[in-house]
Design an enzyme around this catalytic site. Sequence first.
Site, mmCIF file in Angstrom:
data_model
loop_
_atom_site.group_PDB
_atom_site.id
_atom_site.type_symbol
_atom_site.label_atom_id
_atom_site.label_comp_id
_atom_site.label_asym_id
_atom_site.label_seq_id
_atom_site.Cartn_x
_atom_site.Cartn_y
_atom_site.Cartn_z
ATOM 1 N N SER A 1 4.943 -50.965 -4.894
ATOM 2 C CA SER A 1 4.653 -50.063 -6.001
ATOM 3 C C SER A 1 5.017 -48.640 -5.623
ATOM 4 O O SER A 1 4.708 -47.710 -6.336
ATOM 5 C CB SER A 1 3.175 -50.153 -6.383
ATOM 6 N N LYS B 1 2.511 -45.462 5.368
ATOM 7 C CA LYS B 1 3.296 -46.695 5.321
ATOM 8 C C LYS B 1 4.536 -46.668 6.209
ATOM 9 O O LYS B 1 5.083 -47.706 6.541
ATOM 10 C CB LYS B 1 3.662 -47.033 3.881
ATOM 11 N N GLY C 1 -10.186 -52.143 -9.871
ATOM 12 C CA GLY C 1 -9.484 -53.177 -9.099
ATOM 13 C C GLY C 1 -10.313 -53.562 -7.896
ATOM 14 O O GLY C 1 -9.908 -53.369 -6.752
ATOM 15 N N LYS D 1 -6.096 -26.987 0.540
ATOM 16 C CA LYS D 1 -4.708 -26.593 0.239
ATOM 17 C C LYS D 1 -3.724 -27.742 0.463
ATOM 18 O O LYS D 1 -2.642 -27.557 0.995
ATOM 19 C CB LYS D 1 -4.291 -25.375 1.091
ATOM 20 N N ASP E 1 -11.069 -56.280 -6.394
ATOM 21 C CA ASP E 1 -10.855 -57.629 -5.862
ATOM 22 C C ASP E 1 -11.293 -57.743 -4.401
ATOM 23 O O ASP E 1 -11.741 -58.802 -3.972
ATOM 24 C CB ASP E 1 -9.380 -58.037 -5.985
ATOM 25 N N GLU F 1 -11.950 -48.992 -2.625
ATOM 26 C CA GLU F 1 -10.935 -49.407 -3.596
ATOM 27 C C GLU F 1 -11.316 -48.910 -4.995
ATOM 28 O O GLU F 1 -12.459 -48.526 -5.239
ATOM 29 C CB GLU F 1 -10.745 -50.930 -3.581
ATOM 30 N N GLY G 1 -5.928 -51.201 -0.662
ATOM 31 C CA GLY G 1 -5.130 -51.847 -1.703
ATOM 32 C C GLY G 1 -5.047 -53.320 -1.322
ATOM 33 O O GLY G 1 -5.961 -54.104 -1.572
ATOM 34 N N GLY G 2 -3.972 -53.683 -0.631
ATOM 35 C CA GLY G 2 -3.832 -55.053 -0.132
ATOM 36 C C GLY G 2 -4.494 -55.262 1.213
ATOM 37 O O GLY G 2 -4.636 -56.395 1.675
ATOM 38 N N THR H 1 12.165 -55.752 0.384
ATOM 39 C CA THR H 1 10.729 -55.683 0.153
ATOM 40 C C THR H 1 10.419 -55.471 -1.322
ATOM 41 O O THR H 1 11.316 -55.223 -2.138
ATOM 42 C CB THR H 1 10.060 -54.594 1.001
ATOM 43 N N ASN I 1 5.131 -46.396 -2.118
ATOM 44 C CA ASN I 1 5.228 -45.817 -0.783
ATOM 45 C C ASN I 1 5.815 -46.755 0.263
ATOM 46 O O ASN I 1 6.529 -46.319 1.150
ATOM 47 C CB ASN I 1 3.853 -45.320 -0.322
ATOM 48 N N GLN J 1 9.576 -46.509 -0.021
ATOM 49 C CA GLN J 1 10.142 -45.341 0.662
ATOM 50 C C GLN J 1 10.079 -45.511 2.168
ATOM 51 O O GLN J 1 10.990 -45.119 2.888
ATOM 52 C CB GLN J 1 9.362 -44.078 0.270
ATOM 53 N N GLY K 1 -3.642 -53.750 4.363
ATOM 54 C CA GLY K 1 -2.904 -53.551 5.615
ATOM 55 C C GLY K 1 -3.470 -52.387 6.418
ATOM 56 O O GLY K 1 -3.696 -52.508 7.635
ATOM 57 N N SER L 1 -13.057 -29.336 7.369
ATOM 58 C CA SER L 1 -13.357 -28.388 6.303
ATOM 59 C C SER L 1 -14.855 -28.116 6.306
ATOM 60 O O SER L 1 -15.656 -29.043 6.134
ATOM 61 C CB SER L 1 -12.938 -28.968 4.942
ATOM 62 N N SER M 1 -4.573 -41.102 2.880
ATOM 63 C CA SER M 1 -3.471 -42.028 3.140
ATOM 64 C C SER M 1 -2.094 -41.578 2.674
ATOM 65 O O SER M 1 -1.082 -42.058 3.185
ATOM 66 C CB SER M 1 -3.802 -43.398 2.526
#
Length: 320
Positions: free
Chosen positions: A78, A53, A208, A273, A210, A204, A179-180, A75, A80, A83, A182, A28, A304
Site C-alpha cells: 500500500s 520499511k 481495523g 516540528k 484484526d 492498530e 499493520g501486518g 512485491t 511504503n 518505495q 512485521g 519532548s 514509523s
Amino acid sequence: MPLPGFVDVQAAAGRLRGHAHRTPVLRSATADARAGASLFFKCENFQRMGAFKFRGAFNAIARLSPAQQRAGVVTFSSGNHAQAIALAARELGVSATIVMPSDAPAAKLAATRGYGGEIVTHDRFTEDREALAQRIARERGATLIPPYDHADVIAGQGTAALELFEEVGPLDALFVCLGGGGLLAGCALAAQAMAPDCAVYGVEPEAGDDGLQSLRAGRIVTIAVPTTIADGAMTTHLGELTFPIIRERVRDILTVDDADLVQAMRFFAERMKMVVEPTGCLAAAGAFAAAPRWHGRRVGVIVSGGNVDLAAWAGWIGAG
Ligand SMILES: *Cc1c(COP(=O)(O)O)cnc(C)c1O
C-alpha cells in the site's frame, strides 16, 4: 519458512550498517509532561525513503543469492514497502516490480517510480494483490518479497528497536504501530532479548482491529479492508510468521481512532516540528492513551514513517 529470532535481527543490523540511517531518538518535554512519563521517540520518519520499511526490504534483498538477485524482485504494497523495495533494489543493483493499489497516495506512487520501481496497479477492493504479485513473480522467475510476512523482513524491521535499546537502555514499555505485524514482531524479538521486562504493545486503527481480534481468538482473524486515514495499516490480517511471534511476545494490542491520529499528527507538527504520516502516529496515540498506566516510567515509541501527501497533511493539522 522458520520463525526469525533475535540472532536474525542482529545479523540484519550488520547488513544494514552503512546503508540504512541510524535514526535519531528524540525527546519532548511537552510530551513527557502530557504523558506523565519519559517518552523516547525512535524517529523512523527520518529513515531513508521516509519509513522503517527500508530496513526489512534491504535485509531481504541483500540475503538473496546472486542468481536470485539477477532475476529481480516483486512485491505488493500500500505504499511504503513499495518505495523501500524500489530503493533497496536499486542500491543493490536488482530490478523491482511493484503491485500497488491504484488509489494509493499520489506521493507514494510518484516516489516509488522515482526510486526506479516498475509499477503495476490494481483495485484494492476487487483484485487480490497477492495473487497478482505471485503470478508476475512466476512469469519472470523473480522473488516475491511480501511487506510483512517474511523472516528477513521481520528481522530487518526489528533493527529499529535494537537501535533504540542500544541508545537508551532498557524501557518499561514500548509502543509499536501495527499493520501486518512485521515491525511489531521484529521489535518484540529485540525487546525480549535486550529488555526482557519491557512490555511491548501493538497499536492498530480501531476500524481495523484484526490484530486485537486475533490475539483474543488465538488465531489469525481476517477482516474486510478497513476505512481509516492510517493507509499503511489497512491490512486485513496478520501473517503466518508475525502472528505467533506477536502472540508469544506482545503484552497486548491497543486501538486508536482517526481523531486520535490527527491529534498526534498535530502534536508532532506543532511541538516536535516533524511531518509524521497518519500510520506513523499510531504508536504515539496509543502511548498517550495508555500513559496513566506508565506514570513516571520510561516508554519507547516507534514513529514509523513520514510519507504523506502534503495537501492532506496540511488539512489534518490545520483543522481544529
Ligand atoms: C507498513 C507500515 C506500518 C505497519 O507495519 P507492519 O509491519 O505492516 O505492521 C506502520 N507504519 C508505517 C509508516 C508503515 O509504512
